[in-house]
Write a protein that holds these residues in place. Structure first.
Motif, PDB file in Angstrom:
ATOM      1  N   ASN A 106       9.958  -1.409   2.726  1.00  0.00           N
ATOM      2  CA  ASN A 106       9.891  -2.865   2.586  1.00  0.00           C
ATOM      3  C   ASN A 106       9.685  -3.189   1.108  1.00  0.00           C
ATOM      4  OD1 ASN A 106       9.325  -5.569   2.675  1.00  0.00           O
ATOM      5  ND2 ASN A 106       7.493  -5.398   3.958  1.00  0.00           N
TER       6      ASN A 106
ATOM      7  N   HIS B 241       5.655  -9.808  10.025  1.00  0.00           N
ATOM      8  CA  HIS B 241       4.874  -9.024   9.056  1.00  0.00           C
ATOM      9  C   HIS B 241       3.561  -9.756   8.793  1.00  0.00           C
ATOM     10  CE1 HIS B 241       3.635  -7.088   5.349  1.00  0.00           C
ATOM     11  NE2 HIS B 241       4.401  -6.082   5.730  1.00  0.00           N
TER      12      HIS B 241
ATOM     13  N   GLU C 164       0.280  -2.031  11.647  1.00  0.00           N
ATOM     14  CA  GLU C 164      -0.216  -1.992  10.266  1.00  0.00           C
ATOM     15  C   GLU C 164      -1.544  -2.739  10.177  1.00  0.00           C
ATOM     16  OE1 GLU C 164       3.293  -1.830   7.263  1.00  0.00           O
ATOM     17  OE2 GLU C 164       3.025  -3.902   7.849  1.00  0.00           O
TER      18      GLU C 164
ATOM     19  N   LEU D 101      -5.625  -2.427   5.202  1.00  0.00           N
ATOM     20  CA  LEU D 101      -5.217  -1.248   4.425  1.00  0.00           C
ATOM     21  C   LEU D 101      -3.911  -1.461   3.653  1.00  0.00           C
ATOM     22  CD1 LEU D 101      -6.016   1.759   6.829  1.00  0.00           C
ATOM     23  CD2 LEU D 101      -7.387   0.848   4.958  1.00  0.00           C
ATOM     24  N   ILE D 102      -3.258  -2.588   3.918  1.00  0.00           N
ATOM     25  CA  ILE D 102      -1.972  -2.837   3.252  1.00  0.00           C
ATOM     26  C   ILE D 102      -2.181  -2.956   1.736  1.00  0.00           C
ATOM     27  CG2 ILE D 102      -0.131  -4.565   2.948  1.00  0.00           C
ATOM     28  CD1 ILE D 102      -0.196  -5.025   5.954  1.00  0.00           C
ATOM     29  N   GLY D 103      -1.378  -2.210   1.002  1.00  0.00           N
ATOM     30  CA  GLY D 103      -1.414  -2.293  -0.463  1.00  0.00           C
ATOM     31  C   GLY D 103      -2.594  -1.572  -1.103  1.00  0.00           C
TER      32      GLY D 103
ATOM     33  N   GLY E 241      -0.680   1.545   3.377  1.00  0.00           N
ATOM     34  CA  GLY E 241      -1.243   2.566   2.490  1.00  0.00           C
ATOM     35  C   GLY E 241      -0.512   3.895   2.461  1.00  0.00           C
ATOM     36  N   ILE E 242       0.618   3.985   3.150  1.00  0.00           N
ATOM     37  CA  ILE E 242       1.353   5.261   3.171  1.00  0.00           C
ATOM     38  C   ILE E 242       1.835   5.547   1.729  1.00  0.00           C
ATOM     39  CG2 ILE E 242       3.409   6.468   4.065  1.00  0.00           C
ATOM     40  CD1 ILE E 242       1.420   5.964   6.327  1.00  0.00           C
TER      41      ILE E 242
ATOM     42  N   LEU F 267       6.413   2.739   7.792  1.00  0.00           N
ATOM     43  CA  LEU F 267       6.833   1.541   7.060  1.00  0.00           C
ATOM     44  C   LEU F 267       5.974   1.495   5.805  1.00  0.00           C
ATOM     45  CD1 LEU F 267       8.221  -1.271   6.847  1.00  0.00           C
ATOM     46  CD2 LEU F 267       6.499  -2.145   8.436  1.00  0.00           C
TER      47      LEU F 267
ATOM     48  N   SER G 156       4.372  -0.568  -1.388  1.00  0.00           N
ATOM     49  CA  SER G 156       3.953  -0.461  -2.789  1.00  0.00           C
ATOM     50  C   SER G 156       4.073   0.934  -3.373  1.00  0.00           C
ATOM     51  CB  SER G 156       2.527  -1.001  -2.966  1.00  0.00           C
ATOM     52  OG  SER G 156       1.658  -0.431  -2.019  1.00  0.00           O
TER      53      SER G 156
HETATM   54  O1  G3P Z   1       5.526  -3.512   5.240  1.00  0.00           O
HETATM   55  C1  G3P Z   1       4.834  -2.451   4.689  1.00  0.00           C
HETATM   56  C2  G3P Z   1       3.514  -2.828   4.235  1.00  0.00           C
HETATM   57  O2  G3P Z   1       2.914  -3.948   4.697  1.00  0.00           O
HETATM   58  C3  G3P Z   1       2.613  -1.747   3.821  1.00  0.00           C
HETATM   59  O3  G3P Z   1       2.464  -1.980   2.466  1.00  0.00           O
HETATM   60  O4  G3P Z   1       2.072  -1.399   0.177  1.00  0.00           O
HETATM   61  O5  G3P Z   1       0.521  -0.575   1.948  1.00  0.00           O
HETATM   62  O6  G3P Z   1       2.821   0.372   1.780  1.00  0.00           O
HETATM   63  P1  G3P Z   1       1.930  -0.832   1.544  1.00  0.00           P
END
Ligand code: G3P
Length: 222
Positions: free
Chosen positions: A9, A93, A141, A145-147, A181-182, A200, A203
């Motif tokens: 993404n 999302h 997700e 933890l995103i980003g 966070g992957i 998915l 960043s």
């Molecule tokens: O759509 C993927 C996302 O929300 C995860 O973001 O930056 O943690 O890989 P990120």
């Protein structure tokens, strides 16, 4: 679609807009070709047409609206995605949430247009409710933890495991992915060991100094 899948993404990061979207998509195309792993790219809306016309990996939108074609100013109907040669869309999302009734309509309208759906969810209840709507994929997700660079598959493995169990109980045709966070190949391997059929991420890839190497390492981990 072949599983496991890596979904990238691009969000609206400056590093992934315009020509950068094409560069990152071409890297994905090379890695997919070399490794045989399915890789999907999700450029931002205004870059979709340009990317879809130039790369052969599946291109998904980041968002689709439930409205059909007609008097719906500013909407993105599934038909527009189809006309541009896209393969599907993310929806709901955590940065672009929809009401349940809109998710239901959008998933159905994608299906009617022979487009694939990846329904994003932030918790188990939404994952279960979403599974009943028969999207092709659910990507769980945890928003916190995103980003962060802290991988859900390592920091909160129970979320991934439970999502797989619960979604499959409701509808075993839905493929479960995880995200947030992957950041590296070990995070991908951990996700797959927990039963996920893909990841998915955003960043880590978009902001990497060497995105192609990172993606190749992840594909090799798959
Ligand atoms: O759509 C993927 C996302 O929300 C995860 O973001 O930056 O943690 O890989 P990120």
């Amino acid at each position: 679609m072949k599983y496991p899948v890596i979904v990238l993404n691009f969000k609206c990061y400056l590093e992934a807009l315009g020509e950068n979207a094409l560069r990152l998509s071409q890297m994905a195309e090379r890695v997919a070709g070399e490794t045989g792993v399915e890789i999907v790219v999700c450029p931002s809306t205004l870059d979709l047409e340009m990317v879809a016309s130039k790369v052969r990996v599946p291109v998904f939108a980041q968002h689709v609206d439930p409205a059909p074609p007609g008097p719906y100013t500013g909407s993105i109907p599934a038909e527009s995605l189809k006309l541009k040669g896209l393969a599907g869309s993310l929806l709901n999302h955590s940065e672009k949430r929809l009401l349940l009734q809109d998710i239901s309509a959008a998933v159905a309208r994608l299906r009617d247009n022979s487009l694939l759906s990846i329904l994003c969810t932030g918790d188990q209840i939404t994952s279960m409710a979403g599974a009943a709507l028969q999207p092709d994929m659910i990507a769980v997700e945890p928003p916190e933890l995103i980003g962060t660079g802290i991988a859900v598959s390592k920091a909160k493995p129970e979320i991934v495991k439970e999502a797989v169990e619960k979604v499959k109980k409701v509808n075993d045709k839905v493929h479960v992915l995880c995200g947030a966070g992957i950041s590296g190949p070990e995070d991908v391997a951990a996700a797959l060991r927990l039963g996920a059929e893909g990841v998915l991420l955003s960043s880590a890839y978009v902001k990497s100094k060497n995105p192609e190497k990172l993606l190749r390492d992840m594909a090799e981990a798959v």
